[in-house]
Motif scaffolding. Structure first.
Motif, PDB file in Angstrom:
ATOM      1  N   ARG A 283       0.833  -1.219   0.000  1.00 15.87           N
ATOM      2  CA  ARG A 283       0.000   0.000   0.000  1.00 15.87           C
ATOM      3  C   ARG A 283       0.863   1.263   0.000  1.00 15.87           C
ATOM      4  NH1 ARG A 283      -5.554  -1.495   3.365  1.00 15.87           N
ATOM      5  NH2 ARG A 283      -6.095  -3.253   2.017  1.00 15.87           N
ATOM      6  N   SER A 284       2.067   1.160   0.502  1.00 11.19           N
ATOM      7  CA  SER A 284       2.996   2.291   0.377  1.00 11.19           C
ATOM      8  C   SER A 284       3.438   2.437  -1.074  1.00 11.19           C
ATOM      9  CB  SER A 284       4.212   2.084   1.287  1.00 11.19           C
ATOM     10  OG  SER A 284       3.823   2.023   2.642  1.00 11.19           O
ATOM     11  N   GLY A 285       3.657   1.298  -1.745  1.00  9.04           N
ATOM     12  CA  GLY A 285       3.936   1.346  -3.177  1.00  9.04           C
ATOM     13  C   GLY A 285       2.764   1.899  -3.955  1.00  9.04           C
ATOM     14  N   ALA A 286       1.547   1.612  -3.467  1.00  6.45           N
ATOM     15  CA  ALA A 286       0.341   2.120  -4.136  1.00  6.45           C
ATOM     16  C   ALA A 286       0.272   3.644  -4.095  1.00  6.45           C
ATOM     17  CB  ALA A 286      -0.908   1.529  -3.481  1.00  6.45           C
ATOM     18  N   VAL A 287       0.914   4.249  -3.099  1.00  5.39           N
ATOM     19  CA  VAL A 287       0.966   5.716  -3.056  1.00  5.39           C
ATOM     20  C   VAL A 287       1.617   6.231  -4.330  1.00  5.39           C
ATOM     21  CG1 VAL A 287       1.925   7.727  -1.867  1.00  5.39           C
ATOM     22  CG2 VAL A 287       0.991   5.821  -0.535  1.00  5.39           C
ATOM     23  N   MET A 288       2.726   5.596  -4.727  1.00  2.00           N
ATOM     24  CA  MET A 288       3.400   5.989  -5.959  1.00  2.00           C
ATOM     25  C   MET A 288       2.479   5.817  -7.164  1.00  2.00           C
ATOM     26  SD  MET A 288       5.821   6.895  -7.973  1.00  2.00           S
ATOM     27  CE  MET A 288       7.429   6.898  -7.219  1.00  2.00           C
TER      28      MET A 288
END
Length: 734
Positions: free
Chosen positions: A132-137
């Motif tokens: 979900r941190s990657g989803a921020v990108m």
């Protein structure tokens, strides 16, 4: 603004939704515990180094952007061969591309320690935070991209409302902000790639091979620089890269739609906003896919891949269905054929992803065979990896070729007459196929950005001494990240091929506009037979005939050769840059081991800052020449060889660059995971001769997969963008 349909406002609404969701994911991640004091300290070092690097990079890029904007302003306001909005569109494209990379990287530097700490609770907790941190990108890229497109569409509609050829002028002007995005992306990719691989090679060769200490060991002076590099190269660089792919596909398709349906009344406007609406639906369905990703404790590599596959495949399948509905409701001509064009792009993207996974994951035979080759030494590892990378180009090339033919024929109703109308609608189909491939970028980029976050989490766990069980979990997440990163690179390269082909067609349309502008100023164009050529009444096939774009024209052939050479020259320059920067890093790590007593015994602290400084300085120095050449080559070819030479250049760079990029990305990914397979205890495990052989292979593969290979997809699009922006200058020399 009266001519903007109400359905268009879904576009900015979707962009704001994506940015809001990114903010929510970021805030939720920040609420997680960053772990022990040592974990926080390490994360702080990485964060500080990453931000220091980006600050330096943006200083260099700002200078380049100011110079280029001044050139475009001179062309627009003094030479009168350029649209006056181009300098401003160029600057906004670069700004939003850089902002997307910055926000994604900032998130990643805060997420890695939190992922490592969450892995103490379980594998699923670590996966959820990292993904979900990657989803921020992913969400920031699509949100900012669509927002920039929507803003320019509204502004230019207000400016050109009621004018003849308004939509053609609007869409071709909007294309130029893609050059700003491409230029920023190239600097981010090349600079970040040089930085991360200089640190990685130095850390591996001296630390793991010579000093025989584990990866990410705090005794290694290059460890912090290596972790910083993962963020500036694989997060900020990839974000800027796919931002310009995403925008380029939408904008080139809109420009082709404005031309293909120029005589169809309100159908023209529908063709222009259709790619924006497909991307809009893709945002909402990407969000759904992101929320669907989860796993269980004790999951195998295949279980983890299946988890991420569930999310991406769900988004892709629902987007395919939604596309049929969108185009039907728009009542666009041949809506069914265009829907199948989009579907061909989506399917090609899935096929490329699956093929990349097969050739780079150690769950499958090709990478296992590379690991097995380590029994006979590093030379056989390298030979086997190169061979595997070359073979791996087969499926992506066939998939893209099939998507090109299917999308072209479906869009023009299987019309093979090569009439102007047939060709224009077929090219629009290819463009909309590229939009289909990138429509779910919100989740596909999330799987890519997840990789370096998981990698940094493993580094944090190792340096913080969290123990074998936690390190085993972070290793599982990291190995998954290697595969998803390789898959993401394959996806980015595939989308670049379709986008570049659409941009190539858009170049002809921009030449047409430049010729019309020149004709209005009194310039005459005489054909080969001595007859006057009227650009206003000419179709795309007429321009091909006028400029003699065929394979018996030596200008086209020479352009093809230069385009093919440009791909190899670019790779040679970036590989050489990594070699020089890595050599400096190797010498520095050796010096510290030699001169700072007690490092290897854990009794002294290495000078991490010096290694960060070496990588930063090397990247800043080395990234300028490849980027400048990518801008200058199409300009010089346009002046010397004209339109025929430029089209040859773009075709040659596209064919060679795409195949070379797939080879390099897959070979590098396979070498990396072959090393991971040995580290899991196979063929002697860590510290064995086989392990050292695979480390050498991985070291060779580092610049393949993280510097030269992924930079090629930006190169082929940037040269197309430069050609489009410089079309007026090319026409001035006809």
């Amino acid at each position: 603004m009266n001519n903007i349909p109400s359905v268009f406002w879904l576009v900015p609404a979707a962009s704001i939704t994506a940015l809001a969701a990114a903010w929510i994911f970021f805030r939720n991640m920040m609420k997680e515990d960053e772990g022990t004091v040592r974990m926080r300290e390490i994360a702080g070092h990485v964060r500080k180094g990453a931000m220091a690097y980006l600050k330096q990079q943006y200083k260099v890029v700002t200078i380049v952007f100011v110079i280029l904007a001044a050139v475009f302003a001179f062309m627009a306001y003094v030479m009168k061969v350029q649209n006056p909005w181009v300098p401003f569109a160029f600057l906004t494209g670069g700004f939003f591309s850089g902002l997307a990379g910055f926000l994604g990287m900032k998130t990643a530097t805060y997420a890695s320690a939190r992922t490592a700490n969450a892995a103490r609770r379980g594998l699923d907790s670590g996966l959820r935070i990292a993904f979900r941190s990657g989803a921020v990108m992913g969400l920031v890229v699509v949100g900012l991209g669509l927002l920039d497109i929507a803003l320019w569409f509204v502004i230019l509609n207000a400016v050109y409302d009621g004018e003849q050829m308004a939509l053609v002028t609007i869409t071709t002007t909007m294309l130029t902000f893609g050059m700003g995005a491409s230029t920023q992306a190239l600097f981010a990719r090349v600079g970040g790639g040089i930085y991360t691989k200089a640190a990685d090679v130095g850390a591996d060769l001296v630390g793991k091979v010579e000093a025989d200490i584990p990866e990410d060991d705090p005794r290694n002076p290059a460890t912090i620089a290596d972790n910083v590099g993962d963020n500036v190269g694989d997060v900020a660089g990839m974000g800027a890269d796919l931002y310009e792919s995403y925008c380029g596909s939408i904008l080139s398709t809109a420009a082709l739609g404005a031309t293909a349906f120029a005589m169809s009344g309100d159908m023209q406007l529908k063709a222009v906003i259709a790619p924006m609406l497909i991307a809009t639906v893709g945002i909402f369905l990407s969000l759904l896919g992101i929320l669907a990703v989860k796993t269980k404790e004790g999951a195998t590599m295949k279980d983890l891949l299946h988890s991420l596959g569930n999310g991406t495949n769900l988004s892709a399948a629902l987007t395919a269905v939604a596309t049929f509905v969108i185009l039907y409701m728009l009542k666009i001509d041949n809506w069914l054929g265009l829907s199948f064009s989009v579907l061909s792009g989506l399917i090609a993207g899935v096929i490329i992803g699956q093929a990349t996974e097969y050739y780079t994951s150690h769950s499958y035979k090709p990478t296992r065979k590379i690991a097995e080759a380590s029994v006979t030494g590093s030379a056989t590892v390298i030979i086997k990896g190169i061979g595997t990378g070359m073979i791996s180009t087969l499926i992506p090339v066939l998939a893209i070729s099939a998507a090109i033919m299917i999308s072209y024929l479906c869009a023009n109703g299987f019309d093979m007459t090569m009439s102007a109308a047939s060709v224009s609608k077929g090219l629009y189909g290819i463009g909309i196929a590229s939009v289909g491939m990138l429509s779910t970028l919100g989740i596909t980029l999330a799987t890519d950005a997840y990789g370096p976050i998981a990698d940094n989490a493993g580094g944090n766990a190792e340096m913080s001494g969290l123990g074998e069980e936690i390190r085993h979990r972070t290793d599982a997440l990291d190995a998954l990240g290697n595969t998803t990163a390789a898959t993401g690179k394959g996806f980015a390269i595939g989308s670049a091929a379709l986008t570049a082909l659409a941009l190539l067609a858009s170049y002809v349309e921009e030449i047409k506009i430049a010729m019309i502008r020149a004709a209005e100023s009194g310039k005459e164009f005489i054909g080969a037979a001595g007859a006057m050529f009227n650009p206003s009444d000419a179709g795309i096939t007429d321009f091909m005939e006028f400029f003699q774009v065929n394979l018996i024209n030596p200008k086209v052939i020479v352009g093809c050769f230069i385009g093919a050479m440009a791909a190899f020259l670019f790779c040679g320059l970036t590989m050489g840059a990594v070699s020089r920067a890595a050599s400096s890093m190797v010498e520095e790590v050796r010096r510290q081991f030699r001169e700072i007593k007690g490092i290897l015994q854990g009794e002294a602290t290495p000078d991490y800052g010096r290694c960060v400084e070496i990588s930063t300085r090397g990247a800043q120095r080395e990234m300028v020449l490849p980027a400048i050449l990518a801008i200058l080559i199409p300009v010089i070819v346009g002046i010397v060889l004209g339109v025929a030479g430029v089209l040859g250049l773009l075709a040659g760079s596209l064919a060679t660059g795409f195949t070379l990029a797939v080879f390099m990305a897959n070979a590098g990914g396979a070498w990396d995971n072959a090393k991971k397979m040995v580290e899991e205890g196979n063929f002697g495990g860590k510290g064995s001769p086989c392990h050292k052989a695979t480390i050498v292979g991985d070291t060779v593969g580092d610049p393949f997969k993280d510097t030269s290979g992924p930079s090629l997809n930006i190169l082929i699009k940037l040269m197309s963008m430069v050609s489009i922006v410089m079309a007026g200058l090319t026409v001035a020399f006809i």
